[in-house]
Design a protein around this motif. Structure first.
Motif, mmCIF file in Angstrom:
data_model
loop_
_atom_site.group_PDB
_atom_site.id
_atom_site.type_symbol
_atom_site.label_atom_id
_atom_site.label_comp_id
_atom_site.label_asym_id
_atom_site.label_seq_id
_atom_site.Cartn_x
_atom_site.Cartn_y
_atom_site.Cartn_z
ATOM 1 N N SER A 148 0.609 9.389 -23.204
ATOM 2 C CA SER A 148 0.055 8.708 -22.040
ATOM 3 C C SER A 148 0.691 9.275 -20.781
ATOM 4 N N PHE A 149 -0.079 9.216 -19.713
ATOM 5 C CA PHE A 149 0.408 9.660 -18.407
ATOM 6 C C PHE A 149 -0.266 8.792 -17.351
ATOM 7 N N GLY A 150 0.544 8.239 -16.455
ATOM 8 C CA GLY A 150 -0.023 7.364 -15.441
ATOM 9 C C GLY A 150 0.762 7.395 -14.148
ATOM 10 N N GLN A 151 0.087 6.966 -13.085
ATOM 11 C CA GLN A 151 0.727 6.875 -11.769
ATOM 12 C C GLN A 151 0.228 5.637 -11.044
ATOM 13 N N ASP A 152 1.140 5.033 -10.271
ATOM 14 C CA ASP A 152 0.800 3.909 -9.392
ATOM 15 C C ASP A 152 1.116 4.324 -7.953
ATOM 16 N N PHE A 153 0.137 4.107 -7.064
ATOM 17 C CA PHE A 153 0.285 4.467 -5.657
ATOM 18 C C PHE A 153 0.356 3.182 -4.836
ATOM 19 N N ALA A 154 1.559 2.833 -4.378
ATOM 20 C CA ALA A 154 1.752 1.631 -3.573
ATOM 21 C C ALA A 154 1.655 1.994 -2.096
ATOM 22 N N GLY A 155 0.946 1.166 -1.340
ATOM 23 C CA GLY A 155 0.767 1.428 0.084
ATOM 24 C C GLY A 155 -0.590 0.996 0.582
ATOM 25 N N PHE A 193 -1.126 -6.454 -7.356
ATOM 26 C CA PHE A 193 -0.502 -7.085 -6.192
ATOM 27 C C PHE A 193 0.628 -7.962 -6.696
ATOM 28 N N ALA A 194 1.818 -7.775 -6.133
ATOM 29 C CA ALA A 194 2.977 -8.540 -6.579
ATOM 30 C C ALA A 194 3.906 -8.817 -5.407
ATOM 31 N N SER A 195 4.636 -9.888 -5.550
ATOM 32 C CA SER A 195 5.691 -10.222 -4.590
ATOM 33 C C SER A 195 6.994 -10.327 -5.370
ATOM 34 N N ASP A 196 7.983 -9.506 -4.983
ATOM 35 C CA ASP A 196 9.269 -9.474 -5.674
ATOM 36 C C ASP A 196 10.369 -9.841 -4.696
ATOM 37 N N SER A 197 11.296 -10.676 -5.164
ATOM 38 C CA SER A 197 12.398 -11.093 -4.285
ATOM 39 C C SER A 197 13.722 -10.979 -5.015
ATOM 40 N N SER A 245 12.348 -10.669 0.139
ATOM 41 C CA SER A 245 11.074 -10.481 -0.569
ATOM 42 C C SER A 245 10.345 -9.257 -0.037
ATOM 43 N N ARG A 246 9.600 -8.633 -0.901
ATOM 44 C CA ARG A 246 8.776 -7.501 -0.513
ATOM 45 C C ARG A 246 7.512 -7.511 -1.379
ATOM 46 N N THR A 247 6.372 -7.321 -0.741
ATOM 47 C CA THR A 247 5.108 -7.315 -1.472
ATOM 48 C C THR A 247 4.702 -5.885 -1.815
ATOM 49 N N THR A 248 3.978 -5.774 -2.917
ATOM 50 C CA THR A 248 3.494 -4.470 -3.374
ATOM 51 C C THR A 248 1.996 -4.565 -3.652
ATOM 52 N N SER A 271 12.893 -12.870 -8.704
ATOM 53 C CA SER A 271 11.663 -13.563 -9.096
ATOM 54 C C SER A 271 10.483 -12.680 -8.717
ATOM 55 N N SER A 272 9.402 -12.822 -9.466
ATOM 56 C CA SER A 272 8.237 -11.988 -9.229
ATOM 57 C C SER A 272 6.987 -12.743 -9.653
ATOM 58 N N TYR A 273 5.916 -12.578 -8.908
ATOM 59 C CA TYR A 273 4.626 -13.125 -9.299
ATOM 60 C C TYR A 273 3.536 -12.200 -8.756
ATOM 61 N N GLY A 274 2.394 -12.231 -9.433
ATOM 62 C CA GLY A 274 1.322 -11.361 -8.981
ATOM 63 C C GLY A 274 0.144 -11.360 -9.941
ATOM 64 N N VAL A 275 -0.819 -10.503 -9.623
ATOM 65 C CA VAL A 275 -2.021 -10.345 -10.450
ATOM 66 C C VAL A 275 -2.295 -8.859 -10.640
ATOM 67 N N GLN A 276 -3.002 -8.541 -11.738
ATOM 68 C CA GLN A 276 -3.314 -7.140 -12.021
ATOM 69 C C GLN A 276 -4.640 -7.043 -12.779
#
Length: 793
Positions: free
Chosen positions: A607-614, A554-558, A579-582, A530-535
């Motif tokens: 297209s070229f993109g990157q996401d930096f979690a942390g 921001f998301a929470s995945d379990s 669960s782990r949040t991102t 399951s996952s929920y979040g906003v972007q």
């Protein structure tokens, strides 16, 4: 010209009879008006015509609802003044033209003129019978007859004609509308419009005469009007609409001109009914001319002190390429934008074209010319009842007081049409208050921009599901887009709420916001997630074809229920339960050559993109994705070739291990294999669980082509060849796996070939894929058939 006389035959016969009776009535009633009451005077008409009358009073008889003073004022006769018979006849006509009375008799009696009238009855109720497609409330808005007002046969006939035209505009040319009255007490009537709606009048055949370079089938694909085919009861585009002919003319002309046929013209468009009036035959007669290519391209300047040489490098035309007016417009726009940025005003680019008929080339000199010093006084906007003025005005890159440039105004009109908010856009200019000023008139006709959809979905992998979707592309008339969607399936559910503001704070910056929730039990996996979040995101242009998007997520995945009931569960997946949040910041640069509008079907996209979690949250990683795609058409545009190269890399930071919900899983990327069907796999577990990989790469080659079936069936074919792989795990996951399982995490190329059937249906474009894996591993899960909604890059 289309013939609708049969549709109106009944109404025409009634109107003709009424006109004959009306003419007879004028002759009979005008006899006492002009000649008095003596029948013996009929024989001496000339003497009667010369007779004069003088009235000191006017007496009105027979009126019940209309005041005598009103009738006398309409007659407009001066008491005590000598009047001729012609004057009395004119007075009679003035009263008759008000359509208030069923009969009128003017009788001179000495010094008194007696006006005897019989009033039309009063309408008590108005009703509609026989209308099934459209409600009474909708039809009542079309008519001018009103309850509790005087009944007018002429107005009732006009209302019937208006209702008939309403049906004609919707393709029902067999519709017949008949006004009838039902008498009630106290000189009242009920007005009833009897409606025979008839069936939708379809286009049975579209013929094109004079075409030599392109087949009828190819040209029919260009037209908005379609022939009635297999799904004619559902497809509205096969309904004959006279208004659509203008759109077809434009589409056909643009099709030829983009391919260098500068002399193309449509000589005639003929439409005629079938014998039984159930359909139309539509025939386009065209003159193609010869195709031309670009020849010598140069620049010149007629403006003193302004050299053309610095602007030559802005030209993007290759000699020998096919001539297209869109290419011309794009180059002119580019040079004029550079001039504006440099502060050079009242200078336009005027292309001078010279034909080389022997070689079918067009030599073009782009000439800088001084334009009249004319300014935009103001921009007037009309017709928008919902859309705010500022939403329309921001499409004009010209403000009040700016130099007037006709091309910029035309470009703004094109942008307005592309918004999708209006069914019609007219932009024109008129003289302003001064000789050096113009006023820009913008007249728009709004159309519905919201939709509420209920439906069913089906996929081989996901099974049957239900869909509820609400979408509004012009929310509150502000140009904002709002979307709310719920999807439910046997084991899956998801919902998304999105909002887009295309011009944040009046700037060319798009603000987006997504909120999402999903619950899934992946096909071919043995865990729930399951996952929920906003972007939120910001997107702004960095070039004509390039855009940059900045986003935060921001998301929470379990993960749960791993290998429930299995004798030997997967140690890797069990280590990822919970669960782990991102919290991540990201960017994406995209380039799309089709954004210039030169040809929406050909071009490249990357297209070229990157996401930096942390930046908060528990996850620590860098996720990189890239895509390069190209598309072109060959063989008179009937065959489409498409190539797509995609890849992704998930790099974990701070010694973290990735989880299956974050890794790549080949969800439809390489056809011929199931989602989670390739890549790392825990072979030691009872279910041989798919784990997903930290890396993926895929090359998709495909071609779409006609199958020789009638175009109106909407069925075409395709072939494809996909190759790629999903691989890579972190050392911590590999440590939990046996040697044979670790080997699955290495790069192993897979490939598959297949055939596709595309079918455009009322429920959406369907794609049937029949695949065969030609390179695979023994533990892979193949999928030889797939049914999906067709999509393109």
């Amino acid at each position: 010209m289309h013939d609708t006389s049969g549709c109106r035959a009944a109404g025409a016969e009634r109107r003709g009879a009424r006109r004959r009776l009306s003419s007879l009535g004028v002759l009979l009633l005008s006899s006492p008006l002009i000649l008095g009451t003596g029948a013996a005077l009929v024989a001496s008409a000339p003497a009667a015509q010369a007779q004069s009358y003088r009235f000191t009073s006017i007496k009105v008889e027979g009126n019940q609802h209309i005041e005598s003073g009103t009738i006398v004022s309409i007659l407009h006769l001066q008491r005590g003044k000598a009047l001729s018979a012609a004057d009395l006849n004119d007075a009679y006509q003035r009263l008759a033209q008000k359509h208030l009375f069923e009969s009128i008799v003017l009788t001179p009696r000495g010094n008194t003129l007696v006006v005897k009238v019989t009033e039309y009855p009063t309408i008590d109720k108005i009703a509609f019978e026989g209308n099934e497609r459209y409600k009474d409330k909708e039809l009542s808005k079309l008519i001018k007859s009103t309850a509790h007002r005087v009944y007018s046969p002429a107005q009732a006939e006009a209302d019937a004609a208006t209702i008939a035209k309403f049906y004609y505009a919707r393709g029902r040319y067999a519709a017949i509308v008949t006004p009838k009255i039902i008498k009630r007490p106290d000189n009242a009537v009920d007005l009833v419009f009897e409606i025979r709606e008839g069936k939708t009048t379809e286009v049975q055949r579209i013929s094109i005469i004079g075409n030599q370079h392109f087949t009828n089938r190819r040209l029919r694909q260009v037209l908005a009007t379609k022939q009635a085919g297999l799904l004619h009861q559902f497809i509205q585009s096969d309904t004959y609409l006279h208004e659509r002919i203008a759109e077809d003319r434009q589409k056909l002309t643009e099709f030829y001109q983009r391919r260098g046929f500068i002399d193309f013209e449509i000589l005639d468009v003929a439409s005629e009914f079938e014998r039984n009036r159930s359909g139309f035959f539509l025939t386009f007669t065209v003159h193609e001319g010869l195709p031309y290519t670009f020849g010598k391209i140069t620049m010149a300047s007629d403006v003193p002190g302004l050299s053309a040489k610095p602007y030559e490098k802005a030209l993007r035309i290759r000699a020998g390429s096919t001539y297209s007016p869109l290419v011309m417009k794009d180059n002119i726009r580019r040079i004029e934008n550079i001039l504006a940025e440099q502060g050079v005003t009242f200078v336009t680019v005027d292309p001078v074209i010279t034909r080389d008929r022997a070689n079918q080339k067009l030599n073009i000199v782009f000439t800088l010319k001084k334009s009249p010093r004319v300014f935009v006084q103001r921009i007037d906007i009309q017709g928008n009842t919902t859309t705010l003025d500022r939403v329309i005005r921001r499409q004009f890159h010209t403000a009040e007081g700016d130099p007037f440039n006709p091309r910029k105004i035309q470009a703004a009109a094109d942008r307005l049409r592309k918004l999708g908010y209006f069914s019609d856009v007219e932009v024109s200019t008129k003289p302003g208050s001064g000789p050096d000023e113009v006023i820009v008139d913008v007249n728009v006709k709004e159309k519905p921009t919201g939709s509420l959809t209920f439906g069913l979905s089906y996929g081989v992998s996901s099974g049957v599901g239900a869909v509820v979707n609400f979408a509004e592309s012009n929310f509150l008339g502000r140009g904002q887009a709002v979307n709310f969607q719920i999807n439910t399936g046997v084991n899956n559910a998801s919902s998304v709420v999105s909002f887009v503001e295309p011009y944040l704070l009046g700037r060319d910056v798009q603000f987006g916001f997504n909120a999402f929730y999903s619950r899934q039990n992946y096909y071919n996996t043995y865990f729930d997630s399951s996952s929920y979040g906003v972007q939120p995101s910001l997107t702004f242009p960095v070039s004509n074809n390039g855009k940059l998007t900045l986003n935060y997520r921001f998301a929470s995945d379990s993960m749960s229920n791993v290998d429930s009931g299995a004798a030997v569960p997967s140690a890797v997946l069990q280590s990822e339960v919970g669960s782990r949040t991102t919290s991540s910041l990201g960017y994406e640069y995209s380039f799309d050559s089709r954004r210039t509008g030169l040809d929406p079907n050909d071009g490249i996209m990357m297209s070229f993109g990157q996401d930096f979690a942390g930046a908060g949250g528990a996850n620590r990683y860098i996720k990189t994705s890239a895509k390069l795609a190209g598309q072109t058409r060959i063989f008179d545009d009937e065959v489409t070739l498409r190539a797509t190269l995609k890849g992704g890399l998930l790099s974990m930071l701070s010694g973290q291990s990735s989880r299956a919900v974050d890794r790549y899983n080949n969800n439809g990327e390489i056809r011929g294999f199931r989602p989670w069907g390739i890549g790392p796999r825990d072979l030691n577990a009872t279910n041989q669980d798919a784990l997903g990989g930290n890396k993926f790469a895929v090359l998709r080659l495909e071609a779409d082509f006609p199958l020789g079936l009638p175009a109106e069936y909407g069925i075409s074919g395709g072939v494809f060849w996909d190759m790629g792989s999903v691989w890579g795990l972190n050392s911590s996951e590999l440590a939990l796996m046996t040697a044979s399982s670790q080997d699955t995490a290495k790069f192993h190329l897979r490939s598959a070939i297949g055939l596709s059937i595309f079918w455009k249906t009322p429920i959406g474009p369907l794609r049937f894929n029949f695949s065969h894996a030609i390179k695979k591993e023994s533990y892979d899960r193949v999928q030889n058939f797939d049914l999906t909604i067709s999509s393109q890059f």
